[in-house]
Design a protein around this motif. Structure first.
Motif, PDB file in Angstrom:
ATOM      1  N   ALA A  65      18.307  11.383   3.051  1.00 18.16           N
ATOM      2  CA  ALA A  65      18.042  11.207   4.481  1.00 18.16           C
ATOM      3  C   ALA A  65      17.020  10.095   4.688  1.00 18.16           C
ATOM      4  O   ALA A  65      16.226   9.780   3.786  1.00 18.16           O
ATOM      5  N   GLU A  66      17.048   9.505   5.892  1.00 19.30           N
ATOM      6  CA  GLU A  66      16.070   8.479   6.253  1.00 19.30           C
ATOM      7  C   GLU A  66      15.789   8.556   7.744  1.00 19.30           C
ATOM      8  O   GLU A  66      16.719   8.571   8.560  1.00 19.30           O
ATOM      9  N   ALA A  67      14.513   8.624   8.088  1.00 16.28           N
ATOM     10  CA  ALA A  67      14.095   8.568   9.487  1.00 16.28           C
ATOM     11  C   ALA A  67      13.934   7.106   9.881  1.00 16.28           C
ATOM     12  O   ALA A  67      13.200   6.358   9.221  1.00 16.28           O
ATOM     13  N   SER A  68      14.601   6.687  10.939  1.00 16.51           N
ATOM     14  CA  SER A  68      14.535   5.275  11.336  1.00 16.51           C
ATOM     15  C   SER A  68      15.026   5.132  12.771  1.00 16.51           C
ATOM     16  O   SER A  68      15.473   6.099  13.401  1.00 16.51           O
ATOM     17  N   GLY A  69      14.966   3.923  13.274  1.00 16.24           N
ATOM     18  CA  GLY A  69      15.473   3.640  14.609  1.00 16.24           C
ATOM     19  C   GLY A  69      14.702   2.526  15.281  1.00 16.24           C
ATOM     20  O   GLY A  69      13.731   1.986  14.728  1.00 16.24           O
ATOM     21  N   ASP A  70      15.127   2.174  16.477  1.00 12.48           N
ATOM     22  CA  ASP A  70      14.512   1.114  17.265  1.00 12.48           C
ATOM     23  C   ASP A  70      13.919   1.686  18.543  1.00 12.48           C
ATOM     24  O   ASP A  70      14.432   2.670  19.096  1.00 12.48           O
ATOM     25  N   VAL A  71      12.859   1.047  19.005  1.00 10.77           N
ATOM     26  CA  VAL A  71      12.310   1.307  20.330  1.00 10.77           C
ATOM     27  C   VAL A  71      12.431   0.008  21.121  1.00 10.77           C
ATOM     28  O   VAL A  71      11.854  -1.016  20.736  1.00 10.77           O
ATOM     29  N   ASN A  72      13.204   0.025  22.180  1.00 10.86           N
ATOM     30  CA  ASN A  72      13.417  -1.165  23.004  1.00 10.86           C
ATOM     31  C   ASN A  72      12.386  -1.208  24.124  1.00 10.86           C
ATOM     32  O   ASN A  72      12.002  -0.167  24.670  1.00 10.86           O
ATOM     33  N   PHE A  73      11.948  -2.408  24.473  1.00 17.80           N
ATOM     34  CA  PHE A  73      10.882  -2.528  25.463  1.00 17.80           C
ATOM     35  C   PHE A  73      10.929  -3.860  26.186  1.00 17.80           C
ATOM     36  O   PHE A  73      11.607  -4.802  25.753  1.00 17.80           O
ATOM     37  N   GLU A  74      10.201  -3.907  27.291  1.00 19.44           N
ATOM     38  CA  GLU A  74       9.894  -5.158  27.992  1.00 19.44           C
ATOM     39  C   GLU A  74       8.425  -5.451  27.722  1.00 19.44           C
ATOM     40  O   GLU A  74       7.577  -4.580  27.914  1.00 19.44           O
ATOM     41  N   LEU A  75       8.127  -6.642  27.274  1.00 21.76           N
ATOM     42  CA  LEU A  75       6.778  -6.970  26.821  1.00 21.76           C
ATOM     43  C   LEU A  75       5.779  -6.901  27.971  1.00 21.76           C
ATOM     44  O   LEU A  75       5.965  -7.515  29.022  1.00 21.76           O
ATOM     45  N   SER A  76       4.715  -6.130  27.763  1.00 25.16           N
ATOM     46  CA  SER A  76       3.606  -6.057  28.710  1.00 25.16           C
ATOM     47  C   SER A  76       2.308  -6.062  27.923  1.00 25.16           C
ATOM     48  O   SER A  76       2.238  -5.548  26.799  1.00 25.16           O
ATOM     49  N   TYR A  77       1.271  -6.617  28.511  1.00 22.05           N
ATOM     50  CA  TYR A  77       0.020  -6.834  27.793  1.00 22.05           C
ATOM     51  C   TYR A  77      -0.618  -5.507  27.390  1.00 22.05           C
ATOM     52  O   TYR A  77      -0.767  -4.592  28.200  1.00 22.05           O
ATOM     53  N   GLY A  78      -0.993  -5.394  26.123  1.00 24.03           N
ATOM     54  CA  GLY A  78      -1.736  -4.254  25.629  1.00 24.03           C
ATOM     55  C   GLY A  78      -0.912  -3.043  25.256  1.00 24.03           C
ATOM     56  O   GLY A  78      -1.441  -2.082  24.696  1.00 24.03           O
ATOM     57  N   THR A  79       0.389  -3.062  25.543  1.00 21.23           N
ATOM     58  CA  THR A  79       1.204  -1.869  25.314  1.00 21.23           C
ATOM     59  C   THR A  79       1.568  -1.679  23.849  1.00 21.23           C
ATOM     60  O   THR A  79       1.497  -0.569  23.313  1.00 21.23           O
ATOM     61  N   TYR A  80       1.945  -2.748  23.191  1.00 21.79           N
ATOM     62  CA  TYR A  80       2.476  -2.647  21.829  1.00 21.79           C
ATOM     63  C   TYR A  80       1.563  -3.300  20.792  1.00 21.79           C
ATOM     64  O   TYR A  80       2.011  -3.619  19.690  1.00 21.79           O
ATOM     65  N   GLY A 257      -2.542 -12.795  34.559  1.00 20.75           N
ATOM     66  CA  GLY A 257      -3.149 -13.846  33.750  1.00 20.75           C
ATOM     67  C   GLY A 257      -3.408 -13.455  32.309  1.00 20.75           C
ATOM     68  O   GLY A 257      -3.890 -14.277  31.519  1.00 20.75           O
ATOM     69  N   ASN A 258      -3.113 -12.207  31.906  1.00 19.25           N
ATOM     70  CA  ASN A 258      -3.233 -11.813  30.502  1.00 19.25           C
ATOM     71  C   ASN A 258      -2.207 -12.579  29.670  1.00 19.25           C
ATOM     72  O   ASN A 258      -1.060 -12.745  30.096  1.00 19.25           O
ATOM     73  N   GLN A 259      -2.604 -13.004  28.473  1.00 16.32           N
ATOM     74  CA  GLN A 259      -1.748 -13.881  27.687  1.00 16.32           C
ATOM     75  C   GLN A 259      -1.597 -13.405  26.248  1.00 16.32           C
ATOM     76  O   GLN A 259      -2.480 -12.751  25.697  1.00 16.32           O
ATOM     77  N   TYR A 260      -0.460 -13.770  25.657  1.00 16.16           N
ATOM     78  CA  TYR A 260      -0.272 -13.755  24.211  1.00 16.16           C
ATOM     79  C   TYR A 260       0.054 -15.183  23.782  1.00 16.16           C
ATOM     80  O   TYR A 260       0.914 -15.834  24.386  1.00 16.16           O
ATOM     81  N   LYS A 261      -0.639 -15.646  22.736  1.00 13.78           N
ATOM     82  CA  LYS A 261      -0.376 -16.966  22.179  1.00 13.78           C
ATOM     83  C   LYS A 261       0.184 -16.810  20.768  1.00 13.78           C
ATOM     84  O   LYS A 261      -0.412 -16.144  19.925  1.00 13.78           O
ATOM     85  N   PHE A 262       1.319 -17.416  20.525  1.00 13.41           N
ATOM     86  CA  PHE A 262       2.001 -17.325  19.240  1.00 13.41           C
ATOM     87  C   PHE A 262       1.812 -18.649  18.492  1.00 13.41           C
ATOM     88  O   PHE A 262       2.091 -19.718  19.035  1.00 13.41           O
ATOM     89  N   ASN A 263       1.375 -18.543  17.249  1.00 15.73           N
ATOM     90  CA  ASN A 263       1.084 -19.728  16.452  1.00 15.73           C
ATOM     91  C   ASN A 263       1.736 -19.584  15.081  1.00 15.73           C
ATOM     92  O   ASN A 263       1.348 -18.733  14.282  1.00 15.73           O
ATOM     93  N   LEU A 264       2.728 -20.414  14.819  1.00 22.56           N
ATOM     94  CA  LEU A 264       3.356 -20.505  13.503  1.00 22.56           C
ATOM     95  C   LEU A 264       3.056 -21.909  12.980  1.00 22.56           C
ATOM     96  O   LEU A 264       3.732 -22.877  13.357  1.00 22.56           O
TER      97      LEU A 264
END
Length: 312
Positions: A65-80, A257-264
């Protein structure tokens, strides 16, 4: 007729674990905002191979057995934020998180509150994080989790009183998207889609006498994605052909005005295609990318959260 559960009254609760597979007896329980979920305990079975003179099957045996799955969301600041850090194997330090080697696990509880049924998944690690930034859309996608086992209860097994869900605005990819730069060049009116996919390559460690995982181990962190730009010149296509190192950065924010900045800081394009698909369409250049270790910065990815500055 007995009452049946409605998805409109479902909830997800989450709390970090300090011991793998053990739900803490105290601590802050977060109520997750989500648009859907597919958590499950996938059980592997084998049919008995006994030979019977009456041609019938003797039994169906559970063998794994394996416990798994996805949680779908809309991005909001501080939630995830905690799940984002777990996907990268890092921790938030001065509002920044980089990829690392830290294994983090959670107890996640499905609550079907209208019928009083609760299923708690223990020892859940974040195996994937997927984000999509597209024109005319909300920033959305999913986190994928895997872990030990679920247990059903008639009441919540989470400690204390759950915190209220975050109330920050949902981020969009139109007014909330800004500052995308590839190799130091900005594209203020040239990008139609950007994706980010984080694969933590978690693997379950199994043992005799136990149905679920007894441990979860980290694998190679693989960060990929795709950039789609309107085809206006050959600069990025030439960089793909030359296998050049490039940097990729972008910012997304909410209406407060809350932001996420992604840097690769170092990516390479793994493919590139430009086609005239049909009449009356803008020609686009599609560039899948692979993020790789940058020796100058010392990381593959960094995400910065920038809270809005409080007013006087």
């Amino acid at each position: 007729m007995a009452q049946t559960a409605s998805s409109n009254l479902a909830r997800l609760l989450i709390i970090p674990e300090t011991v793998f597979g053990v739900t803490p007896s105290t601590g802050d329980v977060q109520t997750l905002r989500f648009t859907g979920e597919s958590l499950q305990f996938g059980i592997t079975t084998e049919t008995s191979q006994e030979i019977r003179s009456d041609r019938q099957i003797s039994d169906l045996i559970q063998v794994g057995a394996e416990a798994s799955g996805d949680v779908n969301f809309e991005l909001s600041y501080g939630t995830y934020d905690s799940l984002i850090a777990a996907a990268l194997g890092g921790t938030w330090t001065t509002n920044k998180v980089q990829n690392g080697t830290l294994a983090q696990f959670f107890s996640i509880e499905q609550g079907f509150t209208d019928i009083g049924q609760h299923i708690i998944y223990k020892g859940m690690g974040v195996n994937s994080l997927n984000l999509e930034f597209s024109i005319d859309s909300i920033t959305s996608r999913s986190v994928g989790v895997m872990g030990a086992e679920p247990i059903r209860h008639d009441s919540s097994e989470m400690p204390g009183t759950p915190q209220d869900p975050t109330s920050t605005s949902v981020m969009d990819s139109v007014s909330g998207f800004a500052d995308l730069m590839v190799a130091g060049q900005s594209y203020p009116c040239g990008v139609s889609r950007v994706t980010l996919n984080v694969d933590a390559a978690l693997r379950a460690q199994r043992a005799l006498g136990k149905m679920g995982a007894c441990a979860i181990n980290l694998g190679t962190l693989n960060i990929t994605g795709e950039i789609v730009v309107y085809f206006s010149d050959g600069i990025l296509y030439d960089k793909f052909i030359a296998n050049e190192d490039l940097s990729l950065t972008w910012t997304v924010k909410d209406k407060e005005g809350n932001q996420y900045k992604f840097n690769l800081p170092r990516i390479k394009f793994s493919d590139g295609s430009v086609n005239a698909g049909s009449l009356d369409q803008d020609v686009e250049l599609t560039l899948p990318y692979q993020a790789i270790f940058d020796p100058t910065s010392g990381f593959t990815i960094e995400i910065e959260r920038v809270p809005v500055t409080p007013g006087p």
